[in-house]
Design a protein around this motif. Structure first.
Motif, PDB file in Angstrom:
ATOM      1  N   ILE A  87     -18.322   1.905 -14.406  1.00  0.00           N
ATOM      2  CA  ILE A  87     -17.363   2.872 -14.358  1.00  0.00           C
ATOM      3  C   ILE A  87     -17.143   3.612 -12.976  1.00  0.00           C
ATOM      4  O   ILE A  87     -16.317   4.231 -12.676  1.00  0.00           O
ATOM      5  CB  ILE A  87     -17.475   4.180 -15.452  1.00  0.00           C
ATOM      6  CG1 ILE A  87     -18.792   4.904 -15.338  1.00  0.00           C
ATOM      7  CG2 ILE A  87     -17.152   3.713 -17.014  1.00  0.00           C
ATOM      8  CD1 ILE A  87     -18.612   6.102 -16.244  1.00  0.00           C
ATOM      9  N   MET A  88     -18.284   3.479 -12.231  1.00  0.00           N
ATOM     10  CA  MET A  88     -18.212   4.001 -10.943  1.00  0.00           C
ATOM     11  C   MET A  88     -17.321   2.957 -10.014  1.00  0.00           C
ATOM     12  O   MET A  88     -16.386   3.565  -9.084  1.00  0.00           O
ATOM     13  CB  MET A  88     -19.710   3.963 -10.054  1.00  0.00           C
ATOM     14  CG  MET A  88     -19.632   4.325  -8.668  1.00  0.00           C
ATOM     15  SD  MET A  88     -21.087   4.993  -7.955  1.00  0.00           S
ATOM     16  CE  MET A  88     -21.394   6.512  -8.577  1.00  0.00           C
ATOM     17  N   GLU A  89     -17.432   1.636 -10.348  1.00  0.00           N
ATOM     18  CA  GLU A  89     -16.362   0.793  -9.634  1.00  0.00           C
ATOM     19  C   GLU A  89     -15.103   1.227 -10.127  1.00  0.00           C
ATOM     20  O   GLU A  89     -14.085   1.110  -9.314  1.00  0.00           O
ATOM     21  CB  GLU A  89     -16.792  -0.738  -9.940  1.00  0.00           C
ATOM     22  CG  GLU A  89     -16.021  -1.768  -9.263  1.00  0.00           C
ATOM     23  CD  GLU A  89     -16.417  -3.050  -9.866  1.00  0.00           C
ATOM     24  OE1 GLU A  89     -15.417  -4.185  -9.742  1.00  0.00           O
ATOM     25  OE2 GLU A  89     -17.579  -3.318 -10.196  1.00  0.00           O
ATOM     26  N   THR A  90     -14.773   1.526 -11.409  1.00  0.00           N
ATOM     27  CA  THR A  90     -13.518   1.755 -11.926  1.00  0.00           C
ATOM     28  C   THR A  90     -12.961   3.143 -11.333  1.00  0.00           C
ATOM     29  O   THR A  90     -11.650   3.202 -10.651  1.00  0.00           O
ATOM     30  CB  THR A  90     -13.417   2.031 -13.295  1.00  0.00           C
ATOM     31  OG1 THR A  90     -13.593   0.957 -13.869  1.00  0.00           O
ATOM     32  CG2 THR A  90     -12.212   3.056 -13.726  1.00  0.00           C
ATOM     33  N   GLU A  91     -13.977   4.021 -10.926  1.00  0.00           N
ATOM     34  CA  GLU A  91     -13.344   5.429 -10.292  1.00  0.00           C
ATOM     35  C   GLU A  91     -13.140   5.229  -8.843  1.00  0.00           C
ATOM     36  O   GLU A  91     -11.973   5.897  -8.703  1.00  0.00           O
ATOM     37  CB  GLU A  91     -14.879   6.166 -10.466  1.00  0.00           C
ATOM     38  CG  GLU A  91     -14.583   7.420  -9.560  1.00  0.00           C
ATOM     39  CD  GLU A  91     -15.565   8.630  -9.857  1.00  0.00           C
ATOM     40  OE1 GLU A  91     -15.328   9.845  -9.791  1.00  0.00           O
ATOM     41  OE2 GLU A  91     -16.870   8.184  -9.749  1.00  0.00           O
ATOM     42  N   VAL A  92     -13.726   4.293  -8.063  1.00  0.00           N
ATOM     43  CA  VAL A  92     -13.487   4.032  -6.638  1.00  0.00           C
ATOM     44  C   VAL A  92     -12.283   3.333  -6.485  1.00  0.00           C
ATOM     45  O   VAL A  92     -11.395   3.842  -5.687  1.00  0.00           O
ATOM     46  CB  VAL A  92     -14.590   3.327  -6.072  1.00  0.00           C
ATOM     47  CG1 VAL A  92     -14.399   2.754  -4.605  1.00  0.00           C
ATOM     48  CG2 VAL A  92     -15.843   4.106  -5.829  1.00  0.00           C
ATOM     49  N   ALA A  93     -11.973   2.285  -7.307  1.00  0.00           N
ATOM     50  CA  ALA A  93     -10.538   1.752  -7.179  1.00  0.00           C
ATOM     51  C   ALA A  93      -9.510   2.529  -7.650  1.00  0.00           C
ATOM     52  O   ALA A  93      -8.635   2.734  -7.080  1.00  0.00           O
ATOM     53  CB  ALA A  93     -10.780   0.431  -8.219  1.00  0.00           C
ATOM     54  N   ILE A 249      -8.280  16.838  -6.842  1.00  0.00           N
ATOM     55  CA  ILE A 249      -8.466  16.251  -8.323  1.00  0.00           C
ATOM     56  C   ILE A 249      -9.821  15.254  -8.241  1.00  0.00           C
ATOM     57  O   ILE A 249      -9.915  14.317  -7.202  1.00  0.00           O
ATOM     58  CB  ILE A 249      -7.489  15.749  -9.159  1.00  0.00           C
ATOM     59  CG1 ILE A 249      -8.008  15.291 -10.314  1.00  0.00           C
ATOM     60  CG2 ILE A 249      -6.927  14.568  -8.215  1.00  0.00           C
ATOM     61  CD1 ILE A 249      -6.690  14.673 -11.276  1.00  0.00           C
ATOM     62  N   LEU A 250     -10.711  15.336  -9.097  1.00  0.00           N
ATOM     63  CA  LEU A 250     -11.715  14.454  -8.951  1.00  0.00           C
ATOM     64  C   LEU A 250     -12.301  13.759 -10.329  1.00  0.00           C
ATOM     65  O   LEU A 250     -11.384  13.725 -11.272  1.00  0.00           O
ATOM     66  CB  LEU A 250     -13.283  15.273  -8.596  1.00  0.00           C
ATOM     67  CG  LEU A 250     -13.220  16.232  -7.534  1.00  0.00           C
ATOM     68  CD1 LEU A 250     -14.540  17.157  -7.842  1.00  0.00           C
ATOM     69  CD2 LEU A 250     -13.485  15.497  -6.218  1.00  0.00           C
ATOM     70  N   ASP A 251     -13.093  12.893 -10.165  1.00  0.00           N
ATOM     71  CA  ASP A 251     -13.626  12.338 -11.569  1.00  0.00           C
ATOM     72  C   ASP A 251     -12.635  11.624 -12.006  1.00  0.00           C
ATOM     73  O   ASP A 251     -12.404  11.518 -13.200  1.00  0.00           O
ATOM     74  CB  ASP A 251     -14.327  13.503 -12.459  1.00  0.00           C
ATOM     75  CG  ASP A 251     -15.734  14.007 -11.713  1.00  0.00           C
ATOM     76  OD1 ASP A 251     -16.095  13.293 -10.790  1.00  0.00           O
ATOM     77  OD2 ASP A 251     -16.141  14.665 -12.480  1.00  0.00           O
ATOM     78  N   PHE A 252     -12.496  10.261 -11.536  1.00  0.00           N
ATOM     79  CA  PHE A 252     -11.525   9.278 -12.217  1.00  0.00           C
ATOM     80  C   PHE A 252     -12.374   8.082 -12.661  1.00  0.00           C
ATOM     81  O   PHE A 252     -11.876   7.096 -12.934  1.00  0.00           O
ATOM     82  CB  PHE A 252     -10.937   8.701 -11.198  1.00  0.00           C
ATOM     83  CG  PHE A 252      -9.518   9.327 -10.606  1.00  0.00           C
ATOM     84  CD1 PHE A 252      -7.972   9.168 -10.922  1.00  0.00           C
ATOM     85  CD2 PHE A 252      -9.733  10.576  -9.824  1.00  0.00           C
ATOM     86  CE1 PHE A 252      -7.151   9.896 -10.609  1.00  0.00           C
ATOM     87  CE2 PHE A 252      -8.625  11.254  -9.265  1.00  0.00           C
ATOM     88  CZ  PHE A 252      -7.333  10.991  -9.806  1.00  0.00           C
TER      89      PHE A 252
END
Length: 338
Positions: A87-93, A249-252
Protein backbone atom coordinates in the motif's frame (compact mmCIF):
# COMPACT_ATOMS: atom_id res chain seq x y z
CA UNK A 1 -24.68 9.60 5.83
CA UNK A 2 -22.89 12.18 7.90
CA UNK A 3 -19.47 13.51 8.68
CA UNK A 4 -17.57 11.95 11.55
CA UNK A 5 -15.25 13.41 14.15
CA UNK A 6 -12.99 10.60 15.28
CA UNK A 7 -11.66 12.29 18.40
CA UNK A 8 -8.54 12.22 20.52
CA UNK A 9 -8.71 8.52 21.34
CA UNK A 10 -7.83 7.63 17.76
CA UNK A 11 -4.90 10.03 17.76
CA UNK A 12 -3.01 7.95 20.32
CA UNK A 13 -3.82 4.41 19.25
CA UNK A 14 -0.81 2.15 18.97
CA UNK A 15 -0.26 -0.62 16.42
CA UNK A 16 2.40 -3.31 16.11
CA UNK A 17 2.77 -2.40 12.41
CA UNK A 18 4.54 0.88 13.23
CA UNK A 19 8.17 0.52 12.19
CA UNK A 20 9.85 3.21 14.29
CA UNK A 21 13.42 4.34 13.70
CA UNK A 22 16.14 6.08 15.72
CA UNK A 23 17.46 9.53 14.95
CA UNK A 24 20.63 7.98 13.49
CA UNK A 25 18.59 5.79 11.14
CA UNK A 26 16.46 8.72 10.02
CA UNK A 27 19.64 10.70 9.40
CA UNK A 28 20.92 8.04 7.00
CA UNK A 29 17.60 7.97 5.17
CA UNK A 30 17.61 11.75 4.83
CA UNK A 31 21.18 11.82 3.55
CA UNK A 32 20.31 9.32 0.84
CA UNK A 33 17.13 11.15 -0.13
CA UNK A 34 18.58 14.67 -0.18
CA UNK A 35 22.07 14.23 -1.61
CA UNK A 36 24.01 14.06 1.65
CA UNK A 37 22.06 16.74 3.51
CA UNK A 38 22.25 16.14 7.26
CA UNK A 39 19.68 16.65 9.98
CA UNK A 40 19.39 19.97 11.80
CA UNK A 41 20.97 20.27 15.22
CA UNK A 42 18.78 19.49 18.21
CA UNK A 43 16.57 16.68 19.42
CA UNK A 44 13.51 18.24 17.79
CA UNK A 45 14.98 17.67 14.32
CA UNK A 46 13.11 14.34 14.32
CA UNK A 47 9.63 14.41 15.83
CA UNK A 48 7.30 11.43 15.66
CA UNK A 49 3.78 11.99 14.33
CA UNK A 50 1.49 9.64 16.21
CA UNK A 51 -1.93 10.14 14.62
CA UNK A 52 -1.71 7.31 12.09
CA UNK A 53 -2.71 3.71 12.79
CA UNK A 54 -0.41 1.84 10.39
CA UNK A 55 2.87 3.48 9.33
CA UNK A 56 5.51 5.25 11.36
CA UNK A 57 5.78 8.94 10.47
CA UNK A 58 8.13 11.78 11.43
CA UNK A 59 8.43 15.52 11.02
CA UNK A 60 12.07 15.95 9.97
CA UNK A 61 14.07 19.19 9.98
CA UNK A 62 17.14 19.29 7.72
CA UNK A 63 20.33 21.27 8.19
CA UNK A 64 19.49 23.49 5.19
CA UNK A 65 16.31 24.66 6.94
CA UNK A 66 13.83 22.51 5.05
CA UNK A 67 11.15 20.69 7.01
CA UNK A 68 9.85 17.47 5.46
CA UNK A 69 7.70 14.51 6.39
CA UNK A 70 9.05 10.95 6.49
CA UNK A 71 6.73 7.96 6.28
CA UNK A 72 8.00 4.41 6.87
CA UNK A 73 6.12 1.24 5.91
CA UNK A 74 5.84 -1.78 8.21
CA UNK A 75 8.44 -4.50 7.91
CA UNK A 76 7.75 -6.61 4.83
CA UNK A 77 7.18 -9.75 6.91
CA UNK A 78 4.65 -8.13 9.23
CA UNK A 79 1.23 -9.75 8.89
CA UNK A 80 -1.26 -7.34 7.29
CA UNK A 81 -4.66 -7.61 5.67
CA UNK A 82 -4.83 -8.76 2.04
CA UNK A 83 -5.84 -5.35 0.72
CA UNK A 84 -2.87 -3.74 2.48
CA UNK A 85 -0.32 -5.49 0.28
CA UNK A 86 2.09 -2.93 -1.23
CA UNK A 87 0.00 0.00 0.00
CA UNK A 88 2.91 2.43 0.30
CA UNK A 89 3.61 1.90 -3.40
CA UNK A 90 -0.09 2.52 -4.05
CA UNK A 91 0.02 5.69 -1.96
CA UNK A 92 3.00 7.19 -3.77
CA UNK A 93 1.57 6.36 -7.20
CA UNK A 94 -1.83 7.81 -6.29
CA UNK A 95 -0.39 11.03 -4.89
CA UNK A 96 1.77 11.56 -7.95
CA UNK A 97 -1.23 10.92 -10.17
CA UNK A 98 -3.60 13.35 -8.49
CA UNK A 99 -0.97 16.11 -8.52
CA UNK A 100 -1.77 16.32 -12.22
CA UNK A 101 -4.94 18.13 -11.12
CA UNK A 102 -3.86 21.44 -9.50
CA UNK A 103 -7.16 21.78 -7.63
CA UNK A 104 -6.20 18.77 -5.46
CA UNK A 105 -3.78 20.06 -2.78
CA UNK A 106 -1.67 16.93 -2.38
CA UNK A 107 1.93 17.24 -1.11
CA UNK A 108 4.86 16.55 -3.41
CA UNK A 109 6.71 13.25 -3.02
CA UNK A 110 10.43 14.11 -2.86
CA UNK A 111 11.92 10.63 -2.63
CA UNK A 112 10.57 7.07 -2.52
CA UNK A 113 12.99 4.27 -1.62
CA UNK A 114 12.36 0.52 -1.92
CA UNK A 115 16.04 -0.57 -1.92
CA UNK A 116 16.18 -1.68 1.76
CA UNK A 117 19.82 -0.57 2.04
CA UNK A 118 19.46 2.20 4.64
CA UNK A 119 16.08 1.11 5.98
CA UNK A 120 14.52 -2.33 6.46
CA UNK A 121 11.26 -1.24 4.81
CA UNK A 122 9.99 1.08 2.08
CA UNK A 123 9.87 4.78 2.99
CA UNK A 124 9.34 8.15 1.41
CA UNK A 125 9.91 11.83 2.13
CA UNK A 126 7.27 14.35 1.14
CA UNK A 127 6.47 18.02 1.37
CA UNK A 128 5.25 19.24 4.75
CA UNK A 129 1.84 20.83 4.40
CA UNK A 130 1.17 24.28 5.77
CA UNK A 131 -1.72 24.91 8.12
CA UNK A 132 -3.38 22.90 10.88
CA UNK A 133 -4.79 19.42 10.99
CA UNK A 134 -8.51 19.89 10.38
CA UNK A 135 -9.62 17.39 13.01
CA UNK A 136 -7.51 19.11 15.65
CA UNK A 137 -8.91 22.60 15.04
CA UNK A 138 -12.40 21.94 13.72
CA UNK A 139 -14.20 22.38 17.02
CA UNK A 140 -12.64 25.83 17.43
CA UNK A 141 -13.93 27.11 14.09
CA UNK A 142 -17.21 28.96 13.62
CA UNK A 143 -20.00 26.72 12.28
CA UNK A 144 -20.19 28.76 9.08
CA UNK A 145 -16.48 28.25 8.43
CA UNK A 146 -16.75 24.54 9.21
CA UNK A 147 -19.52 24.28 6.63
CA UNK A 148 -17.41 26.05 4.00
CA UNK A 149 -14.42 23.80 4.66
CA UNK A 150 -16.55 20.65 4.61
CA UNK A 151 -17.95 21.70 1.25
CA UNK A 152 -14.40 22.21 -0.03
CA UNK A 153 -13.63 18.64 1.05
CA UNK A 154 -16.54 17.41 -1.03
CA UNK A 155 -15.23 19.27 -4.07
CA UNK A 156 -11.72 17.84 -3.63
CA UNK A 157 -13.02 14.28 -3.29
CA UNK A 158 -15.11 14.74 -6.45
CA UNK A 159 -11.96 15.88 -8.29
CA UNK A 160 -10.06 12.80 -7.09
CA UNK A 161 -12.91 10.63 -8.33
CA UNK A 162 -12.47 12.26 -11.74
CA UNK A 163 -9.47 10.03 -12.47
CA UNK A 164 -10.52 6.84 -14.24
CA UNK A 165 -8.75 3.49 -14.48
CA UNK A 166 -8.73 0.31 -16.53
CA UNK A 167 -9.85 -2.15 -13.84
CA UNK A 168 -11.61 -2.18 -10.48
CA UNK A 169 -9.78 -2.92 -7.24
CA UNK A 170 -6.33 -2.40 -5.75
CA UNK A 171 -3.10 -1.47 -7.50
CA UNK A 172 -1.04 -3.34 -4.91
CA UNK A 173 -2.86 -6.68 -4.97
CA UNK A 174 -3.79 -8.14 -8.35
CA UNK A 175 -5.87 -10.82 -6.59
CA UNK A 176 -8.30 -8.10 -5.51
CA UNK A 177 -9.16 -6.77 -8.95
CA UNK A 178 -11.94 -7.36 -11.41
CA UNK A 179 -13.19 -6.30 -14.81
CA UNK A 180 -16.46 -5.30 -13.10
CA UNK A 181 -17.03 -3.57 -9.78
CA UNK A 182 -19.29 -6.41 -8.68
CA UNK A 183 -16.52 -8.94 -9.26
CA UNK A 184 -13.87 -6.82 -7.54
CA UNK A 185 -16.02 -5.89 -4.54
CA UNK A 186 -16.99 -9.51 -3.84
CA UNK A 187 -13.30 -10.45 -3.96
CA UNK A 188 -12.48 -7.58 -1.59
CA UNK A 189 -15.20 -8.62 0.87
CA UNK A 190 -14.23 -12.29 0.69
CA UNK A 191 -10.61 -11.31 1.40
CA UNK A 192 -11.57 -9.34 4.52
CA UNK A 193 -13.72 -12.24 5.76
CA UNK A 194 -10.84 -14.66 5.10
CA UNK A 195 -8.43 -12.35 6.95
CA UNK A 196 -10.82 -12.39 9.89
CA UNK A 197 -11.36 -16.14 9.76
CA UNK A 198 -7.60 -16.73 10.03
CA UNK A 199 -7.70 -14.96 13.38
CA UNK A 200 -11.05 -16.39 14.52
CA UNK A 201 -12.45 -12.86 14.47
CA UNK A 202 -15.79 -12.32 16.15
CA UNK A 203 -17.83 -10.24 13.70
CA UNK A 204 -21.04 -10.64 15.68
CA UNK A 205 -22.55 -12.65 12.80
CA UNK A 206 -21.56 -15.97 11.22
CA UNK A 207 -19.36 -15.44 8.16
CA UNK A 208 -21.81 -17.37 5.99
CA UNK A 209 -24.60 -14.97 7.03
CA UNK A 210 -22.47 -11.94 6.18
CA UNK A 211 -21.51 -13.40 2.81
CA UNK A 212 -25.13 -14.26 1.98
CA UNK A 213 -26.18 -10.71 2.87
CA UNK A 214 -23.50 -9.29 0.58
CA UNK A 215 -24.52 -11.53 -2.33
CA UNK A 216 -28.19 -10.63 -1.83
CA UNK A 217 -27.40 -7.02 -2.72
CA UNK A 218 -24.54 -7.68 -5.15
CA UNK A 219 -26.76 -6.89 -8.18
CA UNK A 220 -26.79 -3.24 -7.04
CA UNK A 221 -23.06 -3.10 -7.84
CA UNK A 222 -23.67 -3.76 -11.53
CA UNK A 223 -24.68 -0.14 -12.11
CA UNK A 224 -21.06 0.94 -11.51
CA UNK A 225 -19.31 0.64 -14.87
CA UNK A 226 -16.38 3.08 -14.71
CA UNK A 227 -13.42 2.49 -12.35
CA UNK A 228 -12.79 5.76 -10.53
CA UNK A 229 -9.97 6.61 -8.16
CA UNK A 230 -11.25 6.78 -4.61
CA UNK A 231 -9.28 7.90 -1.57
CA UNK A 232 -11.45 5.84 0.83
CA UNK A 233 -9.72 7.18 3.97
CA UNK A 234 -10.55 10.89 3.64
CA UNK A 235 -11.60 11.65 7.22
CA UNK A 236 -11.02 15.07 8.84
CA UNK A 237 -7.71 13.83 10.25
CA UNK A 238 -6.29 13.57 6.73
CA UNK A 239 -6.97 17.20 5.77
CA UNK A 240 -5.07 20.37 6.63
CA UNK A 241 -6.56 23.85 6.71
CA UNK A 242 -5.06 27.32 6.44
CA UNK A 243 -6.76 30.71 6.23
CA UNK A 244 -10.18 29.12 6.09
CA UNK A 245 -9.37 26.78 3.21
CA UNK A 246 -8.19 23.21 2.72
CA UNK A 247 -4.42 23.39 2.27
CA UNK A 248 -3.75 19.70 1.82
CA UNK A 249 -4.98 16.12 1.77
CA UNK A 250 -2.92 13.12 2.91
CA UNK A 251 -2.88 9.32 3.20
CA UNK A 252 -3.72 7.85 -0.18
CA UNK A 253 -2.32 4.46 0.85
CA UNK A 254 -5.75 2.77 0.80
CA UNK A 255 -6.79 4.23 -2.54
CA UNK A 256 -8.44 1.93 -5.07
CA UNK A 257 -10.36 1.98 -8.35
CA UNK A 258 -13.98 1.75 -7.33
CA UNK A 259 -17.41 3.32 -6.94
CA UNK A 260 -17.16 6.89 -5.57
CA UNK A 261 -19.95 6.07 -3.09
CA UNK A 262 -17.41 4.03 -1.12
CA UNK A 263 -15.73 7.31 -0.08
CA UNK A 264 -15.77 8.36 3.58
CA UNK A 265 -18.04 11.29 2.74
CA UNK A 266 -20.91 8.84 2.15
CA UNK A 267 -20.51 6.78 5.32
CA UNK A 268 -22.96 7.09 8.21
CA UNK A 269 -20.60 7.15 11.17
CA UNK A 270 -22.66 8.94 13.77
CA UNK A 271 -26.25 8.98 14.92
CA UNK A 272 -27.28 12.25 13.28
CA UNK A 273 -27.26 10.94 9.71
CA UNK A 274 -28.70 13.20 7.05
CA UNK A 275 -26.97 15.29 4.41
CA UNK A 276 -23.55 16.64 5.33
CA UNK A 277 -21.83 19.75 3.99
CA UNK A 278 -19.18 17.61 2.29
CA UNK A 279 -21.97 15.81 0.41
CA UNK A 280 -23.32 19.19 -0.68
CA UNK A 281 -19.87 20.19 -1.88
CA UNK A 282 -19.55 16.92 -3.75
CA UNK A 283 -22.93 17.47 -5.37
CA UNK A 284 -24.50 14.21 -4.22
CA UNK A 285 -27.30 14.59 -1.66
CA UNK A 286 -30.00 12.15 -2.79
CA UNK A 287 -29.78 8.41 -3.27
CA UNK A 288 -31.84 5.83 -5.09
CA UNK A 289 -32.72 2.58 -3.32
CA UNK A 290 -29.99 0.87 -5.33
CA UNK A 291 -27.44 3.49 -4.22
CA UNK A 292 -28.59 3.11 -0.63
CA UNK A 293 -27.93 -0.61 -0.91
CA UNK A 294 -24.40 0.06 -2.16
CA UNK A 295 -23.78 2.57 0.61
CA UNK A 296 -24.82 0.04 3.25
CA UNK A 297 -22.58 -2.58 1.65
CA UNK A 298 -19.69 -0.12 1.85
CA UNK A 299 -20.45 0.69 5.49
CA UNK A 300 -20.44 -3.03 6.25
CA UNK A 301 -17.11 -3.31 4.43
CA UNK A 302 -15.61 -0.52 6.54
CA UNK A 303 -16.85 -2.15 9.75
CA UNK A 304 -15.42 -5.52 8.75
CA UNK A 305 -12.05 -3.94 7.92
CA UNK A 306 -11.91 -2.06 11.23
CA UNK A 307 -12.86 -5.17 13.23
CA UNK A 308 -10.37 -7.40 11.41
CA UNK A 309 -7.58 -4.85 11.87
CA UNK A 310 -7.87 -5.28 15.63
CA UNK A 311 -6.68 -8.89 15.35
CA UNK A 312 -3.66 -7.90 13.24
CA UNK A 313 -2.59 -4.67 14.93
CA UNK A 314 -2.91 -5.52 18.63
CA UNK A 315 -4.29 -2.05 19.35
CA UNK A 316 -4.00 -0.85 22.94
CA UNK A 317 -7.60 0.45 22.86
CA UNK A 318 -11.08 -0.97 22.11
CA UNK A 319 -11.95 2.13 20.08
CA UNK A 320 -11.68 0.53 16.63
CA UNK A 321 -13.53 -2.61 17.74
CA UNK A 322 -16.37 -0.60 19.27
CA UNK A 323 -16.67 1.61 16.18
CA UNK A 324 -16.71 -1.46 13.94
CA UNK A 325 -19.72 -2.81 15.79
CA UNK A 326 -21.51 0.54 15.51
CA UNK A 327 -21.00 0.34 11.75
CA UNK A 328 -21.79 -3.31 11.13
CA UNK A 329 -24.99 -3.75 13.14
CA UNK A 330 -27.13 -1.07 11.43
CA UNK A 331 -25.65 -1.95 8.03
CA UNK A 332 -26.47 -5.63 8.45
CA UNK A 333 -29.95 -4.80 9.74
CA UNK A 334 -30.72 -2.61 6.71
CA UNK A 335 -29.30 -5.09 4.22
CA UNK A 336 -31.26 -7.98 5.70
CA UNK A 337 -34.52 -6.01 5.88
CA UNK A 338 -34.39 -4.50 2.38
Amino acid sequence: MARFWIGKERDHMESKTKNRKTREQVARMAEKAFGGTTLAVGEDAVRELKEGWFNAAYDVRLSDGREVILKIAPLRDVEVLAYEKNIMETEVASMRLVRENPTIPVPEIYFFDTDLDVCDADYYFMEKLSGDNYEHVKASLAPELQAQIDQQIGVIIREINGFTGTYFGYDGNSDLRGASWKEAFIKIMDAVLADGARKDADFGYPIDEIRATILKHAPSLEAVTTPRLVHWDAWDLNFFVKDGKISGILDFERALWADPLIEAQFRALDLSGGVSESMRGYGKTTFTHEEDARCHLYTLHLGLVMKTECYYRNYDSDFASDMAKQLMVPAMNWLKEN
